[in-house]
Design a protein around this motif. Structure first.
Motif, PDB file in Angstrom:
ATOM      1  N   UNK A   1       0.810  -1.228   0.000  1.00 15.04           N
ATOM      2  CA  UNK A   1       0.000   0.000   0.000  1.00 15.04           C
ATOM      3  C   UNK A   1       0.841   1.276   0.000  1.00 15.04           C
ATOM      4  N   UNK A   2       1.998   1.255   0.644  1.00 13.17           N
ATOM      5  CA  UNK A   2       2.850   2.452   0.635  1.00 13.17           C
ATOM      6  C   UNK A   2       3.300   2.747  -0.795  1.00 13.17           C
ATOM      7  N   UNK A   3       3.782   1.700  -1.483  1.00 14.95           N
ATOM      8  CA  UNK A   3       4.277   1.899  -2.855  1.00 14.95           C
ATOM      9  C   UNK A   3       3.154   2.342  -3.783  1.00 14.95           C
ATOM     10  N   UNK A   4       1.924   1.951  -3.465  1.00 14.33           N
ATOM     11  CA  UNK A   4       0.795   2.305  -4.327  1.00 14.33           C
ATOM     12  C   UNK A   4       0.147   3.633  -3.945  1.00 14.33           C
TER      13      UNK A   4
ATOM     14  N   UNK B   1       8.197   6.248  -1.365  1.00 16.06           N
ATOM     15  CA  UNK B   1       8.176   4.797  -1.122  1.00 16.06           C
ATOM     16  C   UNK B   1       8.896   4.043  -2.228  1.00 16.06           C
ATOM     17  N   UNK B   2       9.161   4.736  -3.330  1.00 21.55           N
ATOM     18  CA  UNK B   2       9.926   4.147  -4.427  1.00 21.55           C
ATOM     19  C   UNK B   2      11.327   3.721  -3.958  1.00 21.55           C
ATOM     20  N   UNK B   3      11.769   4.261  -2.836  1.00 19.93           N
ATOM     21  CA  UNK B   3      13.066   3.858  -2.278  1.00 19.93           C
ATOM     22  C   UNK B   3      13.107   2.335  -2.079  1.00 19.93           C
TER      23      UNK B   3
ATOM     24  N   UNK C   1      10.993   0.800   2.988  1.00 21.44           N
ATOM     25  CA  UNK C   1      10.373   2.085   3.313  1.00 21.44           C
ATOM     26  C   UNK C   1       9.344   1.937   4.424  1.00 21.44           C
ATOM     27  N   UNK C   2       9.660   1.083   5.398  1.00 22.37           N
ATOM     28  CA  UNK C   2       8.669   0.679   6.405  1.00 22.37           C
ATOM     29  C   UNK C   2       9.372  -0.053   7.532  1.00 22.37           C
ATOM     30  N   UNK C   3       8.622  -0.341   8.599  1.00 26.69           N
ATOM     31  CA  UNK C   3       9.128  -1.198   9.668  1.00 26.69           C
ATOM     32  C   UNK C   3       9.405  -2.597   9.110  1.00 26.69           C
TER      33      UNK C   3
END
Ligand code: AMP
Ligand code: GLY
Length: 424
Positions: A73-76, A97-99, A286-288
């Motif tokens: 969901x972050x990437x989207x 989030x593309x990282x 890009x997240x926990x």
């Protein structure tokens, strides 16, 4: 405050548990959640990619803060969707989030800004990738550009294996469109360390280090999984290494993202390889991390909600993170056969023996409640048993002892989580 957590695994359970400790929080929702999360939050049956429904729900329940935990969901653009509706959400926007969402992007970023990582080339065509392999040294690493459930990385020891790998990623589309483009990179050796951080766009604050165990079987054998266990801190992550990473990796990454017009707010997870030439970035998330979060958050002293809000507000420079001077080990209890074929629906017993006041936690990954209110297995990774200890050795003994409290049919775990500690 009312908080909504998006996700439904062990990481989200650890986040929900930690959020529930905040005196500011009066209510927690989780979409979709699981049987363990239901002990601290109200679970709602909305999928992590159903942005319209999530936003609608957050508006209706007057949610003050949404935490988007998983990568997809972050990437989207989940955070963008909440913000567009005037709601506060923790996590990077789509353009940041593309990282994690594109390995080619992250490799190019590191190259451009001189952040140490493995040498690499990017390919859009299988023919060119195959031709390149003829001249490359083995072993070599192939990476699908896009998100592939953490499984889009192939380590190939021979030319034949590497060529087969290129064909399966790029021609047979083993991971779908994630393999339209691939990165081929130098194989590195060394200890792996995961270092998570909070970022507010400018300031970065490092959490304590951890180490994952990605392979299914003891001795790092078997298939790659989502993670079979973790420990924190990593004894291999010395002060000297930390100082090097702060100067050459952490802040430079945050500054690079800002310079690219992709201000990063949220968690950056640095997957590092400690090579004999110094630390190198293996990957960014890009997240926990999961199951890193299950050993990092139980050691964190801060009110998590304060830190999340500081990231959104850009006031992280006023926050100092504090961690207990102890250790934690998490052993994942999986269903036999994971990550391939496994059965679900078995009753789990022994969960009542855990008490976080005693330093024992059971974070649910794949569980649900059946009609009789029994907790049953509902996934490959079922539970993460975390235990604290004064030392890593003690935490490890405690975690393995607690892992025996839980019973379900087809229970499987690795026996060597944190074994490396004893060799350190
Ligand atoms: P990633 O999804 O990029 O973290 O890759 C998954 C795993 O593959 C890592 O945790 C490493 O164990 C391994 N890996 C990735 N890149 C390399 C590399 N360049 N050299 C050696 N191992 C690697
Ligand atoms: N534990 C590795 C990850 O979360 O990707």
């Amino acid at each position: 405050m009312r908080v909504l957590i998006v996700g439904g695994g062990g990481r989200e359970h650890a986040i929900a548990w930690k959020v529930a400790k905040s005196p500011k929080v009066e209510r927690i929702y989780c979409a979709p959640g699981n049987a363990g999360i239901a002990q601290v939050a109200e679970c709602v049956d909305i999928g992590v990619m159903e942005f319209d429904r999530l936003v609608e729900f957050a508006k209706e329940k007057k949610v003050d803060l949404t935490v988007v935990a998983p990568d997809d969901p972050l990437a989207a653009g989940a955070v963008d969707a909440f913000e567009a509706a005037g709601l506060r959400a923790f996590g990077p926007r789509k353009n940041a989030a593309i990282l994690e969402g594109s390995k080619a992007f992250s490799k190019d970023l590191m190259k451009k800004y001189g952040i140490p990582t493995a040498a690499y080339e990017t390919f859009d065509s299988a023919d060119k990738a195959l031709a390149y392999l003829e001249t490359a040294d083995m072993p070599i690493v192939l990476k699908a550009d896009g998100l592939a459930l953490g499984k889009g990385v192939l380590i190939c020891s021979t030319l034949e294996e590497a060529k087969d790998g290129v064909r399966s990623l790029m021609l047979d589309k083993q991971f779908g469109s994630a393999g339209n483009r691939i990165v081929i990179e130098e194989f590195m050796t060394g200890r792996e360390v995961s270092v998570l951080s909070f970022v507010d766009g400018r300031t970065i604050r490092m959490m304590t280090s951890a180490q994952d165990h990605k392979r299914a079987k003891d001795g790092d054998q078997g298939l790659n999984t989502g993670g079979m266990g973790t420990f924190s801190p990593s004894p291999f992550y010395t002060e000297e290494i930390d100082a090097f990473c702060r100067e050459h990796i952490y802040q430079p990454t945050v500054d690079a993202m800002r310079a690219e017009g992709r201000e990063f707010k949220g968690v950056i997870f640095f997957g590092l390889m400690l090579t004999d030439k110094g630390p190198r970035v293996l990957e960014y998330n890009a997240r926990f991390g999961d199951p890193e979060t299950q050993v990092v958050l139980p050691r964190m002293r801060n009110d998590l909600v304060d830190v999340l809000e500081a990231c959104i507000d850009g006031t992280l420079d006023q926050v100092e993170l504090e961690f207990e001077d102890n250790a934690a080990v998490c052993v994942v209890l999986a269903s036999e056969g994971y990550p391939e074929h496994y059965e679900k629906g078995y009753k789990i017993s022994g969960l009542e023996k855990f008490s976080d006041e005693d330093g024992y936690y059971v974070f649910h990954a794949g569980t649900k409640s059946d009609q009789n209110e029994d907790v049953i297995t509902n996934g490959g990774r079922v539970l993460g048993v975390t235990a604290l200890g004064g030392s890593l050795k003690e935490a490890r003994a405690n975690a393995y002892q607690a892992a025996e409290w839980v019973e379900f049919e087809n229970k499987y775990m690795r026996g060597d989580i944190g074994k490396a500690i004893e060799e350190a």
